[in-house]
Scaffold this active site. Sequence first.
Site, mmCIF file in Angstrom:
data_model
loop_
_atom_site.group_PDB
_atom_site.id
_atom_site.type_symbol
_atom_site.label_atom_id
_atom_site.label_comp_id
_atom_site.label_asym_id
_atom_site.label_seq_id
_atom_site.Cartn_x
_atom_site.Cartn_y
_atom_site.Cartn_z
ATOM 1 N N GLU A 104 71.026 8.767 33.087
ATOM 2 C CA GLU A 104 70.725 7.635 32.212
ATOM 3 C C GLU A 104 71.227 6.357 32.863
ATOM 4 O OE1 GLU A 104 72.247 6.200 27.916
ATOM 5 O OE2 GLU A 104 71.272 8.170 27.930
ATOM 6 N N ASP A 140 77.436 12.920 23.758
ATOM 7 C CA ASP A 140 77.178 12.554 25.159
ATOM 8 C C ASP A 140 76.515 13.739 25.873
ATOM 9 O OD1 ASP A 140 79.146 9.947 25.531
ATOM 10 O OD2 ASP A 140 79.936 11.439 24.147
ATOM 11 N N ASP A 152 74.804 11.794 31.421
ATOM 12 C CA ASP A 152 74.981 10.600 30.592
ATOM 13 C C ASP A 152 76.309 9.984 31.020
ATOM 14 O OD1 ASP A 152 74.766 8.668 28.549
ATOM 15 O OD2 ASP A 152 75.922 9.924 27.171
#
Length: 195
Positions: free
Chosen positions: A72, A147, A12
């Site tokens: 992501e 996260d 992420d």
Amino acid sequence: MNKAEKIILGIDPGTNVMGYGVIRAEGNQAKMLAMGVIDLRKMSDPYLRLGHIFERVTGIIESYLPDEMAIEAPFFGKNVQSMLKLGRAQGVAIAAAIQRDIPIHEYAPLKIKMAITGNGQASKEQVAGMLTRLLNLDKEELPRFLDATDALGAAYCHFMQMGRPESQANYRGWKDFVNKNQDRLCKRPSASETA
């Protein structure tokens, strides 16, 4: 279709806090191996942050030897400077994987949330809660920064996509899907077979 054993690294991207999660996928089961964050908040120089991201992602790769990386995609916001910084952080993480010949798969935040919770608008807390159930995680051991669970979500989303060629195909509707997937259909008995 049986999924072969794979180690998947999820990332992420972030410029202050970058999450990572590692899962082992074996058959239809997934198990978390690690998750955490790369905390960059104490580093003021943006280029040193990028160097630190590269070093840490490379270290994670060396520790867990992932077969694939799921990352992501940056969320497109209104602040162009934030997007530029986030894109750089993502690019450095991707470069670390490329250096080790690790295939990279990028997923939109909406797709990850949809895959994990069934709701593309789910909150970070909802994603973390669902991953806790899906991966049998201890709620007490969840990291302070979500996260890390977002990164684990990227890895789990990729696990769910493995062995699903239909997710890669483009269909023009149900009729097109049925025509291209005859082997997956349940045949109804004809009138003469039921009499």
